[in-house]
Write a protein that holds these residues in place. Structure first.
Motif, PDB file in Angstrom:
ATOM      1  N   LEU A 215       0.830  -1.205   0.000  1.00 42.87           N
ATOM      2  CA  LEU A 215       0.000   0.000   0.000  1.00 42.87           C
ATOM      3  C   LEU A 215       0.867   1.258   0.000  1.00 42.87           C
ATOM      4  N   VAL A 216       1.934   1.225   0.776  1.00 47.08           N
ATOM      5  CA  VAL A 216       2.856   2.367   0.802  1.00 47.08           C
ATOM      6  C   VAL A 216       3.486   2.560  -0.579  1.00 47.08           C
ATOM      7  N   ARG A 217       3.905   1.463  -1.211  1.00 47.75           N
ATOM      8  CA  ARG A 217       4.496   1.557  -2.542  1.00 47.75           C
ATOM      9  C   ARG A 217       3.497   2.123  -3.551  1.00 47.75           C
ATOM     10  N   ALA A 218       2.231   1.664  -3.450  1.00 42.64           N
ATOM     11  CA  ALA A 218       1.201   2.142  -4.376  1.00 42.64           C
ATOM     12  C   ALA A 218       0.960   3.634  -4.223  1.00 42.64           C
ATOM     13  N   MET A 219       1.076   4.138  -2.993  1.00 41.53           N
ATOM     14  CA  MET A 219       0.823   5.551  -2.747  1.00 41.53           C
ATOM     15  C   MET A 219       2.059   6.409  -3.001  1.00 41.53           C
ATOM     16  N   LEU A 232     -11.506   1.151  -4.040  1.00 43.91           N
ATOM     17  CA  LEU A 232     -10.874   0.025  -3.358  1.00 43.91           C
ATOM     18  C   LEU A 232     -10.666  -1.138  -4.329  1.00 43.91           C
ATOM     19  N   ASP A 233     -11.606  -1.303  -5.243  1.00 44.88           N
ATOM     20  CA  ASP A 233     -11.469  -2.352  -6.262  1.00 44.88           C
ATOM     21  C   ASP A 233     -10.230  -2.113  -7.122  1.00 44.88           C
ATOM     22  N   LYS A 234     -10.070  -0.881  -7.582  1.00 43.47           N
ATOM     23  CA  LYS A 234      -8.934  -0.550  -8.450  1.00 43.47           C
ATOM     24  C   LYS A 234      -7.614  -0.718  -7.695  1.00 43.47           C
ATOM     25  N   LEU A 235      -7.599  -0.282  -6.438  1.00 37.52           N
ATOM     26  CA  LEU A 235      -6.396  -0.423  -5.618  1.00 37.52           C
ATOM     27  C   LEU A 235      -6.066  -1.898  -5.405  1.00 37.52           C
ATOM     28  N   SER A 236      -7.094  -2.698  -5.125  1.00 35.99           N
ATOM     29  CA  SER A 236      -6.909  -4.137  -4.904  1.00 35.99           C
ATOM     30  C   SER A 236      -6.295  -4.804  -6.130  1.00 35.99           C
ATOM     31  N   ASN A 237      -6.788  -4.462  -7.306  1.00 36.67           N
ATOM     32  CA  ASN A 237      -6.251  -5.038  -8.541  1.00 36.67           C
ATOM     33  C   ASN A 237      -4.804  -4.614  -8.773  1.00 36.67           C
ATOM     34  N   HIS A 238      -4.504  -3.374  -8.395  1.00 34.14           N
ATOM     35  CA  HIS A 238      -3.150  -2.855  -8.641  1.00 34.14           C
ATOM     36  C   HIS A 238      -2.115  -3.555  -7.760  1.00 34.14           C
ATOM     37  N   VAL A 239      -2.435  -3.733  -6.479  1.00 37.72           N
ATOM     38  CA  VAL A 239      -1.453  -4.329  -5.552  1.00 37.72           C
ATOM     39  C   VAL A 239      -1.556  -5.843  -5.484  1.00 37.72           C
ATOM     40  N   GLY A 240      -2.631  -6.397  -6.058  1.00 35.08           N
ATOM     41  CA  GLY A 240      -2.793  -7.845  -6.052  1.00 35.08           C
ATOM     42  C   GLY A 240      -3.129  -8.418  -4.695  1.00 35.08           C
ATOM     43  N   ILE A 241      -3.834  -7.652  -3.885  1.00 37.65           N
ATOM     44  CA  ILE A 241      -4.241  -8.085  -2.547  1.00 37.65           C
ATOM     45  C   ILE A 241      -5.755  -7.946  -2.439  1.00 37.65           C
ATOM     46  N   ALA A 242      -6.411  -8.922  -1.834  1.00 35.18           N
ATOM     47  CA  ALA A 242      -7.865  -8.919  -1.725  1.00 35.18           C
ATOM     48  C   ALA A 242      -8.366  -7.687  -0.969  1.00 35.18           C
ATOM     49  N   LYS A 243      -9.537  -7.224  -1.367  1.00 39.30           N
ATOM     50  CA  LYS A 243     -10.137  -6.054  -0.706  1.00 39.30           C
ATOM     51  C   LYS A 243     -10.324  -6.279   0.790  1.00 39.30           C
ATOM     52  N   SER A 244     -10.729  -7.490   1.150  1.00 37.86           N
ATOM     53  CA  SER A 244     -10.979  -7.787   2.567  1.00 37.86           C
ATOM     54  C   SER A 244      -9.705  -7.658   3.388  1.00 37.86           C
ATOM     55  N   VAL A 245      -8.565  -8.038   2.792  1.00 38.24           N
ATOM     56  CA  VAL A 245      -7.285  -7.935   3.502  1.00 38.24           C
ATOM     57  C   VAL A 245      -6.896  -6.465   3.664  1.00 38.24           C
ATOM     58  N   ILE A 246      -7.073  -5.688   2.597  1.00 40.67           N
ATOM     59  CA  ILE A 246      -6.749  -4.251   2.660  1.00 40.67           C
ATOM     60  C   ILE A 246      -7.625  -3.559   3.703  1.00 40.67           C
ATOM     61  N   SER A 247      -8.914  -3.863   3.688  1.00 41.07           N
ATOM     62  CA  SER A 247      -9.840  -3.250   4.646  1.00 41.07           C
ATOM     63  C   SER A 247      -9.468  -3.626   6.068  1.00 41.07           C
ATOM     64  N   HIS A 248      -9.124  -4.915   6.250  1.00 45.49           N
ATOM     65  CA  HIS A 248      -8.738  -5.371   7.596  1.00 45.49           C
ATOM     66  C   HIS A 248      -7.492  -4.635   8.072  1.00 45.49           C
ATOM     67  N   TYR A 249      -6.535  -4.475   7.177  1.00 45.04           N
ATOM     68  CA  TYR A 249      -5.289  -3.789   7.537  1.00 45.04           C
ATOM     69  C   TYR A 249      -5.564  -2.324   7.897  1.00 45.04           C
ATOM     70  N   LEU A 250      -6.325  -1.627   7.069  1.00 42.99           N
ATOM     71  CA  LEU A 250      -6.597  -0.206   7.311  1.00 42.99           C
ATOM     72  C   LEU A 250      -7.416   0.001   8.580  1.00 42.99           C
ATOM     73  N   ASN A 251      -8.447  -0.817   8.757  1.00 36.11           N
ATOM     74  CA  ASN A 251      -9.355  -0.631   9.889  1.00 36.11           C
ATOM     75  C   ASN A 251      -8.725  -1.033  11.222  1.00 36.11           C
ATOM     76  N   ASN A 252      -7.953  -2.118  11.207  1.00 29.64           N
ATOM     77  CA  ASN A 252      -7.447  -2.665  12.471  1.00 29.64           C
ATOM     78  C   ASN A 252      -6.011  -2.272  12.788  1.00 29.64           C
ATOM     79  N   GLN A 253      -5.199  -2.034  11.753  1.00 30.90           N
ATOM     80  CA  GLN A 253      -3.815  -1.648  12.002  1.00 30.90           C
ATOM     81  C   GLN A 253      -3.636  -0.128  12.040  1.00 30.90           C
ATOM     82  N   LEU A 254      -4.286   0.562  11.128  1.00 27.87           N
ATOM     83  CA  LEU A 254      -4.150   2.021  11.056  1.00 27.87           C
ATOM     84  C   LEU A 254      -5.332   2.750  11.677  1.00 27.87           C
ATOM     85  N   HIS A 255      -6.422   2.019  11.940  1.00 29.01           N
ATOM     86  CA  HIS A 255      -7.645   2.592  12.522  1.00 29.01           C
ATOM     87  C   HIS A 255      -8.193   3.733  11.665  1.00 29.01           C
TER      88      HIS A 255
END
Length: 320
Positions: A215-219, A232-255
């Motif tokens: 995510l840092v590299r993408a930004m 979120l769909d476009k970002l998911s396709n770009h980094v090759g990581i599932a939307k659910s994983v990205i959402s979990h990371y943002l919501n629970n790690q970065l709040h």
């Protein structure tokens, strides 16, 4: 989204629109029973404040001009309460001409300054519509003036107050529709992307670290935040990581919600532009250059994170 949450996120422009809506609702209620109350004197300064905001004036300048513009209202409302129920033609002799000057003066000046300005934002569209409607209301207010002074019935029996009431209904409809659209836009921005319950959410710190790194590299490397339509769909396709994983990371790690996280990069980029180029770019241009789809959303996120509006931040930066 709760109404209280929306009210906390109102921009200064939206606050002015809200005040104007409340005043017009009250004015409509007393229009037929008390048309001597100097309520119309409030509208011109409010319209001017809205124009100044869209022209990127600082809030301090807007508030100063708003205070000065309301001096005629303060004068006539004091006179009105001193008179009480006593009818005094001297009051109308002074009030009507000044009211008409205010009613026609502000719309004419604002429309002239907006001439040729592209209506790229909802705020500009709303203001132009209100000014055009204000010019129409002036015709009916002017007819009241003529009837009182030279006994000329321009509209041949049609009560101008009824026509003004109809125009006010149109005005209220535009104001309410604008605020509803802003409420809906804020609601969309604040949506937290839900995490699918049936997906295997990553508990492995290695997976989360990989997600964070991508995510840092993408930004910061690919600068995807500059895309105003980045989903979120476009970002998911770009980094090759599932939307659910990205959402979990943002919501629970970065709040943070997805849009809040995205806004941090866009605000950082906007601050750099404002610091380096100062007044060379309009605020709207800075917003679009930073990935925001509208100036209103840019102002709201900037004020939340920096504490001041972009225009004020630019002024502060020029002093450094």
């Amino acid at each position: 989204m709760k109404l209280s949450s929306f009210l906390k996120k109102l921009t200064f422009f939206e606050l002015l629109v809200s005040v104007l809506t409340i005043l017009q609702l009250y004015h409509f209620c007393i229009l037929f029973s008390n048309y001597s109350f100097p309520m119309p004197l409030l509208y011109g300064p409010l319209f001017w404040a809205m124009y100044q905001y869209l022209s990127n004036k600082s809030e301090s300048v807007i508030k100063r001009d708003l205070l000065l513009g309301n001096i005629p209202f303060a004068f006539f409302v004091t006179w009105y309460f001193i008179l009480g129920d006593t009818f005094d033609w001297t009051y109308f002799k002074w009030y009507l001409p000044i009211m008409i000057i205010v009613q026609i003066g502000y719309p004419v000046v604002i429309l002239f300054r907006l001439k040729g300005t592209p209506s790229k934002t909802e705020g500009f569209v709303l203001l132009k519509q209100l000014m055009a409607l204000g010019m129409g209301i002036f015709l009916f207010v002017g007819s009241v003036f003529l009837k009182h002074y030279i006994q000329v019935d321009v509209f041949m029996g049609i009560n101008p107050i009824h026509a003004i009431a109809v125009a006010m209904v149109f005005s209220l409809f535009m104001l309410v529709n604008y605020m509803y659209s802003r409420f809906h836009a804020v609601e969309q921005d604040d949506v937290t992307i839900p995490v699918a319950e049936d997906s295997m959410l990553p508990a492995d710190t290695g997976i989360l670290a990989h997600c964070g790194g991508e995510l840092v590299r993408a930004m910061e490397v690919d600068r995807l935040f500059l895309d105003s339509k980045l989903s979120l769909d476009k970002l998911s396709n770009h980094v090759g990581i599932a939307k659910s994983v990205i959402s979990h990371y943002l919501n629970n790690q970065l709040h943070l919600t997805y849009y809040e996280w995205l806004a941090t990069y866009r605000i950082r980029h906007a601050k750099a532009i404002l610091m380096e180029f100062g007044s060379e770019y309009k605020i709207e241009a800075v917003a679009h250059s930073s990935g925001f789809s509208s100036k209103t959303t840019f102002n709201r996120y900037f004020k939340e994170r920096v504490g001041v509006l972009p225009s004020a931040y630019r002024e502060q930066s020029s002093l450094i």
